[in-house]
Scaffold this motif. Structure first.
Motif, mmCIF file in Angstrom:
data_model
loop_
_atom_site.group_PDB
_atom_site.id
_atom_site.type_symbol
_atom_site.label_atom_id
_atom_site.label_comp_id
_atom_site.label_asym_id
_atom_site.label_seq_id
_atom_site.Cartn_x
_atom_site.Cartn_y
_atom_site.Cartn_z
ATOM 1 N N PRO A 8 0.877 -1.254 0.086
ATOM 2 C CA PRO A 8 -0.123 -0.201 0.011
ATOM 3 C C PRO A 8 0.913 1.161 -0.221
ATOM 4 N N GLY A 9 0.581 2.307 -0.749
ATOM 5 C CA GLY A 9 1.291 3.217 -0.844
ATOM 6 C C GLY A 9 2.411 3.428 -1.784
ATOM 7 N N LYS A 10 2.450 2.100 -2.685
ATOM 8 C CA LYS A 10 3.413 1.674 -3.690
ATOM 9 C C LYS A 10 4.920 2.269 -3.403
ATOM 10 N N ARG A 11 5.246 1.892 -2.109
ATOM 11 C CA ARG A 11 6.640 2.098 -1.851
ATOM 12 C C ARG A 11 7.384 0.801 -2.489
ATOM 13 N N PHE A 12 8.513 0.792 -2.802
ATOM 14 C CA PHE A 12 9.558 0.104 -3.545
ATOM 15 C C PHE A 12 9.624 -1.309 -2.468
ATOM 16 N N PHE A 13 9.990 -1.047 -1.160
ATOM 17 C CA PHE A 13 9.794 -2.210 -0.185
ATOM 18 C C PHE A 13 9.300 -1.619 1.053
ATOM 19 N N GLN A 14 8.881 -2.269 1.840
ATOM 20 C CA GLN A 14 8.211 -2.033 3.065
ATOM 21 C C GLN A 14 9.197 -1.083 4.069
ATOM 22 N N ALA A 15 8.841 -0.176 4.687
ATOM 23 C CA ALA A 15 9.358 0.712 5.705
ATOM 24 C C ALA A 15 9.303 0.325 7.251
ATOM 25 N N HIS A 16 10.026 -0.628 7.491
ATOM 26 C CA HIS A 16 9.935 -1.026 8.746
ATOM 27 C C HIS A 16 10.680 -0.063 9.790
ATOM 28 N N THR A 17 10.017 0.201 10.680
ATOM 29 C CA THR A 17 10.617 1.175 11.728
ATOM 30 C C THR A 17 11.195 0.529 12.851
ATOM 31 N N THR A 18 10.533 -0.349 13.513
ATOM 32 C CA THR A 18 10.927 -0.921 15.022
ATOM 33 C C THR A 18 11.115 -2.368 14.676
ATOM 34 N N PRO A 19 12.373 -2.912 15.139
ATOM 35 C CA PRO A 19 12.660 -4.041 14.922
ATOM 36 C C PRO A 19 11.989 -5.127 16.002
ATOM 37 N N LYS A 20 11.759 -6.226 15.729
ATOM 38 C CA LYS A 20 11.281 -7.199 16.554
ATOM 39 C C LYS A 20 12.419 -7.587 17.835
ATOM 40 N N LYS A 21 11.927 -8.327 18.836
ATOM 41 C CA LYS A 21 13.033 -8.380 19.710
ATOM 42 C C LYS A 21 13.925 -9.511 19.485
ATOM 43 N N SER A 22 13.857 -10.453 18.558
ATOM 44 C CA SER A 22 14.740 -11.544 18.053
ATOM 45 C C SER A 22 14.394 -11.605 16.511
ATOM 46 N N TYR A 23 15.550 -12.139 15.888
ATOM 47 C CA TYR A 23 15.591 -12.645 14.646
ATOM 48 C C TYR A 23 16.601 -13.824 14.585
ATOM 49 N N ASP A 24 16.496 -14.579 13.636
ATOM 50 C CA ASP A 24 17.312 -15.912 13.350
ATOM 51 C C ASP A 24 18.635 -15.220 12.809
ATOM 52 N N VAL A 25 18.677 -14.359 11.945
ATOM 53 C CA VAL A 25 19.795 -13.898 11.408
ATOM 54 C C VAL A 25 19.596 -12.339 11.278
ATOM 55 N N VAL A 26 20.673 -11.583 11.966
ATOM 56 C CA VAL A 26 20.754 -10.344 11.591
ATOM 57 C C VAL A 26 21.940 -9.727 10.806
ATOM 58 N N ILE A 27 21.541 -9.254 9.698
ATOM 59 C CA ILE A 27 22.771 -8.518 8.675
ATOM 60 C C ILE A 27 22.963 -7.118 9.190
ATOM 61 N N ILE A 28 24.305 -7.018 9.155
ATOM 62 C CA ILE A 28 24.644 -5.356 9.346
ATOM 63 C C ILE A 28 24.945 -4.875 8.101
ATOM 64 N N GLY A 29 24.617 -4.008 7.558
ATOM 65 C CA GLY A 29 24.903 -3.386 6.256
ATOM 66 C C GLY A 29 23.792 -3.512 5.264
ATOM 67 N N GLY A 30 23.234 -2.571 4.759
ATOM 68 C CA GLY A 30 22.264 -2.529 3.524
ATOM 69 C C GLY A 30 22.891 -2.013 2.367
#
Ligand code: FAD
Ligand code: PYC
Length: 406
Positions: A8-30
């Motif tokens: 919605p809003g036709k963004r190129f990809f979703q604009a997440h703002t707040t990370p969850k408490k945990s992830y299987d993998v965290v990648i540093i560097g976009g």
């Protein structure tokens, strides 16, 4: 494709703002490398509970600052095989990512001005052919045919005696590579956070357990560092030592011109390389700045040196304006090969040492790092790039295949 429903809003990809408490993998560097790794983790290994944390905006690091040359005419068989695998992915990547990356195969000439330079060209040509990559030595007549505008005498200062010609040499739109991988990863469920800086990495008993960020703490057992010029700072957070040093690498573009330069030209002796972008600018670069500094300031010294050598090769450009110049931070290794794979800290994976040569490797580095993280084992293709090679005295010497004195 139900793009508008999903986005919605036709963004190129979703604009997440707040990370969850945990992830299987965290990648540093976009940058391209981090985003490609995220994409292949999801696509090839079904690992989608992944966060990409980018302190600025995606593609704003070296990915969006490079001069986009893609080639596989390296010096070591290991290097040639690795970069050739990347070229093969690049060739179909626009279709795969459903985004025009302006991948354009132009042919790549590494000009030789001396007999000793010709010796390296012959060496590279033979290694390339042996591995099945199309490179061969050509003489001044062939170069003149491909680029009649080039003054082969280089204003009488350094006459060209031959070149290494590499047919698959290409250019692409650099930021689109980052955007394409970001959108691809996002569509598969990866979460991308811009303006999100990793400030610390938590290690307990030799195992990564989480990262601190300006948006709070995230628990994870697997962290990939893909931060190019920021590698020493991230490695310091986990106490991993590398021989990587940071030097600025600068580039610039001219005002747009009608297309006249079909090929990619590199002169190691004149410290200059050039191609023409799809919008007509000459994209030009030079050697590394000779000092270590963590900075993206560009200098007058650079543009004066570069343009004077460009005029040796193309005197007719004397009235063409340079419209923009910039710098990136190149993470240089002693042997000019990357550092990829596992590290002494369990769950801390490194994709670094990309110096002046990493844009062309974006797809294959993403693919092989995803495999390394998913299986906790690096594939054979990147064995020569392991961090421990510096302790084992088994360097992968690629300096002779670097672009211009770098
Ligand atoms: P980057 O694109 O630099 O991405 C790393 C990201 O990490 C950055 O966006 C940064 O903001 C982020 N980051 C850093 N620290 C943190 C943190 N603490 N928390 C969160 N995020 C963080 N290569 C070629 O193959 N061909 C070329 O023609 C070529 N030309 C070049 C010309 C120039 C002028 C330069 C500078 C480089 C060139 N390169 C070239 C090299 C190439 O650009 C890089 O090797 C490649 O882009 C590296 O990609 P990356 O994704 O690893 O890093
Ligand atoms: O790796 O081809 C290359 C390159 C060109 C300019 C910087 N790196």
């Amino acid at each position: 494709y139900a793009l508008s429903k999903e986005y919605p809003g036709k963004r190129f990809f979703q604009a997440h703002t707040t990370p969850k408490k945990s992830y299987d993998v965290v990648i540093i560097g976009g940058g391209g490398h981090g985003l490609a790794a995220a994409y292949y983790l999801a696509k090839h290994h079904g690992i989608t509970n992944v966060a990409v944390l980018e302190k600025g905006y995606i593609g704003g690091g070296n990915t969006g600052r490079n001069t986009t040359i893609v080639r596989s005419n390296y010096l070591t068989p290991e290097g040639v095989k690795f970069y050739d695998a990347s070229v093969k992915i690049y060739e179909d990547l626009s279709e795969e990512l459903d985004l025009n990356l302006f991948y354009s195969t132009r042919g790549h000439f590494t000009l030789a001005h001396t007999e000793s330079a010709m010796r390296t060209m012959r060496w590279r040509a033979e290694v390339n052919k042996h591995v099945g990559v199309e490179s061969y030595v050509v003489g001044p007549d062939d170069i003149a045919k491909a680029c009649p505008q080039l003054d082969l005498s280089c204003s009488g200062k350094a006459p060209i005696v031959g070149a290494l010609y590499h047919a698959p040499g290409s250019v692409a739109r650099h930021d689109a590579v980052a955007w394409g991988y970001a959108r691809g990863a996002d569509r598969l469920g990866v979460e991308i956070f811009q303006n999100t800086e990793v400030t610390g990495i938590d290690v307990k008993g030799g195992q990564v357990v989480g990262v601190s960020t300006n948006k709070g703490y995230i628990a994870t057992n697997k962290v990939l560092s893909a931060v190019a010029g920021f590698t020493p700072r991230i490695c310091e957070m986990v106490g991993v030592e590398t021989p990587i040093v940071i030097h600025p690498l600068q580039a610039c573009v001219t005002e747009p011109m009608k297309p006249w330069l079909d090929t990619i030209l590199v002169s190691g002796s004149l410290h200059v390389y050039v191609s023409q972008s799809s919008r007509g600018e000459l994209v030009m670069g030079s050697s590394l700045d000779p000092y270590e500094v963590h900075s993206t300031r560009s200098t007058l010294d650079f543009v004066e040196g570069l343009t004077s050598h460009m005029l040796d090769m193309f005197p007719f450009l004397s009235n063409i304006k340079v419209v923009r110049q910039w710098a990136g931070m190149a993470d240089m290794t002693p042997d000019f090969a990357p550092v990829m794979g596992k590290t002494p800290v369990k769950g801390f994976y490194l994709d670094a040492g990309w110096g002046t040569w990493g844009f062309k490797a974006t797809p294959i580095s993403g693919k092989t790092m995803a495999e390394t993280i998913a299986r906790d084992q690096a594939p054979e293709l990147i064995h020569s790039f392991r961090l421990s090679r510096f302790e084992d005295y088994e360097l992968t010497g690629e300096k002779g295949a670097a672009s211009v004195g770098h």
